[in-house]
Design a protein around this motif. Structure first.
Motif, mmCIF file in Angstrom:
data_model
loop_
_atom_site.group_PDB
_atom_site.id
_atom_site.type_symbol
_atom_site.label_atom_id
_atom_site.label_comp_id
_atom_site.label_asym_id
_atom_site.label_seq_id
_atom_site.Cartn_x
_atom_site.Cartn_y
_atom_site.Cartn_z
ATOM 1 N N TYR A 404 1.199 -4.122 -9.675
ATOM 2 C CA TYR A 404 0.600 -3.069 -8.855
ATOM 3 C C TYR A 404 0.170 -1.882 -9.722
ATOM 4 O O TYR A 404 -0.902 -1.324 -9.546
ATOM 5 N N ASP A 405 1.043 -1.483 -10.654
ATOM 6 C CA ASP A 405 0.748 -0.303 -11.476
ATOM 7 C C ASP A 405 1.458 -0.495 -12.817
ATOM 8 O O ASP A 405 2.685 -0.404 -12.892
ATOM 9 N N ASP A 408 3.991 2.125 -13.998
ATOM 10 C CA ASP A 408 5.277 2.054 -13.303
ATOM 11 C C ASP A 408 6.107 0.895 -13.830
ATOM 12 O O ASP A 408 7.330 1.000 -13.959
ATOM 13 N N PHE A 439 3.379 11.499 -15.567
ATOM 14 C CA PHE A 439 2.861 12.261 -14.423
ATOM 15 C C PHE A 439 2.083 13.493 -14.909
ATOM 16 O O PHE A 439 0.961 13.759 -14.461
ATOM 17 N N HIS A 447 -8.978 14.273 -11.056
ATOM 18 C CA HIS A 447 -10.193 13.606 -10.643
ATOM 19 C C HIS A 447 -11.217 14.654 -10.204
ATOM 20 O O HIS A 447 -10.943 15.481 -9.349
ATOM 21 N N ARG A 465 -20.702 6.072 -7.157
ATOM 22 C CA ARG A 465 -20.263 5.030 -6.236
ATOM 23 C C ARG A 465 -21.195 4.837 -5.055
ATOM 24 O O ARG A 465 -21.154 3.821 -4.381
ATOM 25 N N TYR A 466 -21.984 5.849 -4.745
ATOM 26 C CA TYR A 466 -22.811 5.774 -3.545
ATOM 27 C C TYR A 466 -24.268 6.100 -3.859
ATOM 28 O O TYR A 466 -24.572 6.769 -4.849
ATOM 29 N N ASP A 480 -10.848 17.377 -7.011
ATOM 30 C CA ASP A 480 -9.970 16.656 -6.080
ATOM 31 C C ASP A 480 -8.503 17.036 -6.184
ATOM 32 O O ASP A 480 -7.666 16.361 -5.606
ATOM 33 N N GLU A 481 -8.194 18.068 -6.942
ATOM 34 C CA GLU A 481 -6.786 18.425 -7.084
ATOM 35 C C GLU A 481 -6.610 19.937 -7.180
ATOM 36 O O GLU A 481 -7.586 20.661 -7.405
ATOM 37 N N SER A 514 -10.122 20.513 -1.813
ATOM 38 C CA SER A 514 -8.779 19.999 -2.113
ATOM 39 C C SER A 514 -7.921 21.002 -2.868
ATOM 40 O O SER A 514 -6.832 20.681 -3.300
ATOM 41 N N GLU B 481 -3.379 16.184 -1.541
ATOM 42 C CA GLU B 481 -3.033 15.900 -2.926
ATOM 43 C C GLU B 481 -2.844 14.405 -3.133
ATOM 44 O O GLU B 481 -2.727 13.647 -2.175
ATOM 45 N N ASN B 482 -2.796 13.997 -4.383
ATOM 46 C CA ASN B 482 -2.474 12.610 -4.688
ATOM 47 C C ASN B 482 -1.097 12.280 -4.161
ATOM 48 O O ASN B 482 -0.216 13.134 -4.121
ATOM 49 N N SER B 484 2.277 10.393 -4.819
ATOM 50 C CA SER B 484 3.011 9.790 -5.925
ATOM 51 C C SER B 484 4.490 9.891 -5.630
ATOM 52 O O SER B 484 4.897 10.438 -4.604
ATOM 53 N N SER B 514 -8.610 13.450 -0.447
ATOM 54 C CA SER B 514 -8.150 14.041 -1.715
ATOM 55 C C SER B 514 -7.242 13.104 -2.499
ATOM 56 O O SER B 514 -6.673 13.495 -3.505
ATOM 57 N N SER B 516 -6.628 10.278 -4.919
ATOM 58 C CA SER B 516 -7.321 9.477 -5.932
ATOM 59 C C SER B 516 -6.436 8.382 -6.484
ATOM 60 O O SER B 516 -6.894 7.518 -7.204
ATOM 61 N N HIS B 517 -5.154 8.431 -6.176
ATOM 62 C CA HIS B 517 -4.220 7.483 -6.780
ATOM 63 C C HIS B 517 -2.972 7.386 -5.912
ATOM 64 O O HIS B 517 -2.502 8.385 -5.388
ATOM 65 N N ILE B 518 -2.449 6.184 -5.740
ATOM 66 C CA ILE B 518 -1.179 5.976 -5.023
ATOM 67 C C ILE B 518 -0.304 5.121 -5.916
ATOM 68 O O ILE B 518 -0.628 3.969 -6.174
ATOM 69 N N ASP B 519 0.811 5.667 -6.402
ATOM 70 C CA ASP B 519 1.654 4.873 -7.304
ATOM 71 C C ASP B 519 2.627 3.997 -6.521
ATOM 72 O O ASP B 519 2.614 3.972 -5.293
ATOM 73 N N LYS B 546 -10.788 6.510 -0.927
ATOM 74 C CA LYS B 546 -11.687 6.395 -2.077
ATOM 75 C C LYS B 546 -11.702 4.995 -2.657
ATOM 76 O O LYS B 546 -10.729 4.256 -2.527
ATOM 77 N N PRO B 548 -11.286 3.587 -5.748
ATOM 78 C CA PRO B 548 -10.197 3.070 -6.580
ATOM 79 C C PRO B 548 -8.914 2.843 -5.790
ATOM 80 O O PRO B 548 -8.168 1.891 -6.063
ATOM 81 N N LYS B 552 -6.880 -0.855 -4.958
ATOM 82 C CA LYS B 552 -5.445 -1.114 -5.136
ATOM 83 C C LYS B 552 -4.833 -1.663 -3.850
ATOM 84 O O LYS B 552 -4.048 -2.602 -3.887
#
Lengths: 581, 581
Positions: A404-405, A408, A439, A447, A465-466, A480-481, A514, B481-482, B484, B514, B516-519, B546, B548, B552
């Protein structure tokens, strides 16, 4: 949602928040009691051998495990938010205590019992401090992969530590020397090994095959649970009778539990040795951390199944006071035990009343049958530990995580190997550091998307992407953060890099949808970016700035420095105003 | 943007990226040379006294500072991306070297010259390693407030360290004893103090009043800069002549620089003592970190003013090799110096050619006039250090920072006090830890908003801040936020808490715009949340996921587990489909 449970658990007064027991006691029913009394007896059956076994695992006299099973569960019943968690001695904390007591600087001080009690007291204070500072969130920084890797590693160490007991071997003389180890294993005691293997076989039979057989007999589920959980008690009684009957402790040197002071614990504060407190502090911190993280994880698993909720901060309070209670009553560190909690839950416990009943049963045992407890063979207890610990070794999980990651996966493997090679605390530290560094590294590259408009809408999407509309004089960016010291430089550099790729840009518009917070470092970087752009005759604009961020910016001169740049309420509005086609 | 500079600095081949000198040499003009030759001479004037003074500050023989001013600037000119930064010995690194050399475990090993050279070599290797691992972003974790607090604290320590030299006192015998200090100060040497105060006065006059007078005389700006920067050279020449003429080093015991080996440095690898390398490693790490952070900050300031760009990763390479070069040539650690760089810049340097010229001038001095350099009084050098260091003490900045963000203010003050009370490395560590812990804490409580729709639009805003439409069967949430391990639990708890406040909710829709990533940890928490909601007959949906992240999720079974929950492309589409009014 189940309104009764929420009324009980969370909507009540502040008193109920601090004493969750008041919540469920108010609505306690006959039906609750029926579940609790059965589960209480079943859990008590587990508490006795586990209490003694985990004390042995920690290298401590048996009563430290037994005492830890008496006052702490009562305290947790008052303060804890889990209805079914069984608090008491647990295997992972036990091996961590063993590791602390074996550390040279602690070992030389002598009196391991006092050290263990101090570890519990300090752990309790640390948890309470975390509760006061509302730092419960910080333990999130033990990520699931690190926790799994740690648990697997610690469990493997536990398994290894039990082999001498199981085979009746003397203290291990050799570490990594293979020849030495082969010679060592050959010293095994036939009788002890026989008892150990018999115990393992019976326990294994009870753990799975028996329930399959019983379910074919169409017995009720809770009865099946009840019977199949009697395995530990049965092997303990059986092997103890065997020892007592044939005097095996003398004739065949079968090691048994040995001297247990009869009676209930005596409350005492006789452990205030300042030098020891200092030396033990880091170990206490690790134990408290793991005790808390594992307890909350277990509490959540069972709570989710019944649609109840756990309050993590109140858990800090409850576990903190429980550990102080174990220290005062002369016991070892406590936490929520995974296997015991699952037994309690599946035996039908509704509330913590089940644990109060279990404690009652245990107390009677401690008062009246200590003579028998002393004759329990250690090899049987090792078998009990091994059966409880095997499911915690999850090596295949590393592969799943890795798929998955991969980051991790690396953390999980590194923690596991760290625990095995470097040591328990070192492995955990390594895992936590890896998590935090990776992290921070990820955060330092936030991003950011160059966006364009989806035709005939007000929606903007990543141009990579679009299929989107763009304007030759605008650079549209969505951050985005949150902007902070961690990524402020990156964002500025990103804008300049994108500008270098384009010509004819007159306006840069940052979409701050964001961004919930801009710290000092980020604010200065934003000012620098603005100056830099002004030097190139490019105007910076912001859009969709959130209320709290706008409040902060208005406190400064930034909005004036920005001119002729503006802050637009909506991103689309900015584009319509400034875009040239 | 200035296309010539970008062509030179960044758009060229990979060769130019690695050797930025090739970029500017290609287009080097007569005009560039006119600026560079003037600035080169001015900077050289500063390099001689600073080189000797900073070696003295570090507690090292003068040639370690002089050698550090010869090869490293040449190396930096080849590899560095700043056109005007002056690399050489710097005051903050010098006091950090002094602190490392004074540490008991280093001090007992003797041979401080070798230790200083090892510090430089290790620092260089650390910077190169960071470049290879592309870890430049990690130094962002020294936030601006922490860096300011650290610089102020270290500067105060430098000032205190110079008082004995300035007053001609013997080595300080007393630390915090006030009476002892009063007696100690009374031992001052009249002649030395006189020379010191004379130097201070002249330097102060050159630092500001002189330029005001000269600008009234309508001289050209670069001439004004040139003249006013001659202060250090003038006081050095003046006071040295004074000493030489009256033999003050003998008659009045005025301390002077003392023995300098004449000639250029000899390249050598004679510092490979493995035990020392291990002991010095942590100190080298701190010095390298600060050297890098301060250099990049200075490089950016000057680059921004001319609309040029700094490549942070290439700076790691350039400073890394420069520090290896200083070690091989027997010099102390180097970095970009703030005052020297500003002098070079404002004297009109266009490119690193200015520094090459400065090095040429310095080399001539080192070869031919070492006899004179040996007679420079230490009190004069202390005055040079003090004038350069005063502007770095920014105590009022703490108040400004505190007003904008109290957390940042606390970090700045704590770092400053940490440096003063605990020590240089300890203070810096404290500041970095504070930053990271408060960052992690903030991250563990991400911003999540319950949103509603602004009437007649497709825009959704926080229901607490805006007048918006809501639906009785929908809970609409925007995660800002992301997701995680750091905040996964919080988000789940937040959803459940919001649900507990409402009744009749059938759908929970999470806006992932917002995210961009999920761990792994967050993914498991999301699965748990979904199970929990399903147990309460509430359906979970996602929107605006999004690319990416979707990639996943599609790798897992989650999208099936979600059913009948769906993933909507647009948030508004989800609301229109599911909302009941």
């Amino acid at each position: 949602m189940d309104s009764k449970q929420h009324a009980g658990g969370f909507k009540g007064s502040r008193l109920i928040r601090f004493f969750p027991i008041l919540g469920w006691l108010k609505t306690y029913s006959r039906e609750d009691f029926n579940g609790d009394i059965f589960a209480g007896f079943i859990t008590a059956i587990l508490l006795v051998p586990q209490g003694i076994a985990y004390a042995m695992l920690a290298g401590l006299p048996p009563q430290l495990g037994l005492y830890a099973s008496i006052l702490p569960p009562v305290i947790y019943a008052l303060f804890g938010t889990s209805r079914t968690m069984s608090v008491g001695p647990v295997s992972i904390a036990a091996i961590m205590i063993a590791s602390a007591l074996a550390a040279p600087e602690i070992n030389t001080l002598g009196n391991p019992v006092e050290s263990a009690v101090i570890l519990a007291a300090e752990g309790g204070l640390i948890l309470l401090l975390m509760a006061v500072l509302r730092m419960g969130g910080l333990v999130n920084f033990i990520s699931h992969p690190v926790l799994t890797g740690f648990t697997s590693g610690a469990s493997i160490l536990i398994i290894i530590s039990q082999i001498p007991h199981l085979l009746g071997l003397p203290k291990a003389p050799c570490s990594f020397d293979i020849n030495c180890n082969i010679e060592y294993i050959q010293l095994f005691s036939t009788t002890t090994t026989g008892i150990g293997l018999l115990s393992l076989t019976i326990l294994f039979f009870f753990s799975k095959p028996l329930s399959v057989i019983l379910s074919h007999l169409k017995l009720s589920n809770s009865l099946i649970t009840g019977i199949s959980k009697c395995g530990p008690l049965l092997v303990v009684i059986l092997t103890t009778l065997l020892v007592a009957n044939y005097g095996l402790q003398n004739t065949a040197s079968v090691a048994t539990v040995g001297k247990i002071t009869p009676g209930l614990p005596i409350l005492s504060l006789n452990f205030l040795d300042w030098e020891k407190w200092q030396l033990l502090l880091p170990y206490a911190g690790f134990i408290a951390l793991i005790a808390y993280v594992e307890s909350v994880a277990i509490a959540k698993v069972t709570a989710n199944l019944r649609n109840q909720r756990i309050d993590p901060n109140q858990e800090l309070v409850a576990l903190g006071i429980s550990n102080l209670a174990t220290a005062i009553s002369g016991g070892m560190s406590v936490a929520g035990g995974f296997s015991r909690t699952m037994v309690n839950f599946s035996a039908g416990a509704h509330t913590q009343m089940a644990m109060l009943i279990a404690v009652g049963v245990l107390s009677i045992a401690v008062i009246f049958v200590t003579g028998w407890l002393e004759l329990i063979p250690k090899t049987t207890l090792s078998a009990v530990i091994l059966l409880a610990i095997f499911p915690l070794v999850k090596l295949r999980n590393i592969i799943t995580t890795w798929r998955y990651d991969s980051g991790d996966g690396v953390a999980e493997l590194a923690t596991l190997l760290g625990v095995l090679i470097l040591g328990i605390e070192e492995g955990l530290t390594l895992g936590i550091l890896l998590t935090i560094v990776s992290f921070l590294r990820k955060t330092s590259r936030p991003h950011i998307a160059v966006v364009g408009r989806i035709a005939n809408t007000e929606h903007y999407r990543n141009i990579d992407r679009y299929q989107v509309e763009t304007w030759s004089n605008l650079l549209l960016l969505r951050v985005d953060e949150n902007i902070s010291f961690a990524n402020a430089e990156y964002i500025g550099d990103f804008v300049l890099k994108e500008l270098a790729k384009r010509s004819g840009i007159q306006h840069v518009i940052l979409n701050f949808t964001s961004v919930s917070h801009i710290d000092t470092t980020a604010f200065e970087a934003l000012e620098n970016l603005n100056l830099h752009l002004q030097a190139s005759k490019i105007i910076l604009h912001l859009a969709e700035v959130k209320g709290p961020v706008m409040d902060k910016l208005e406190q400064t001169d930034f909005l004036e420095e920005l001119r002729p740049g503006k802050v637009f309420f909506r991103f689309d509005e900015a584009v319509r105003n400034l875009g040239k086609i």
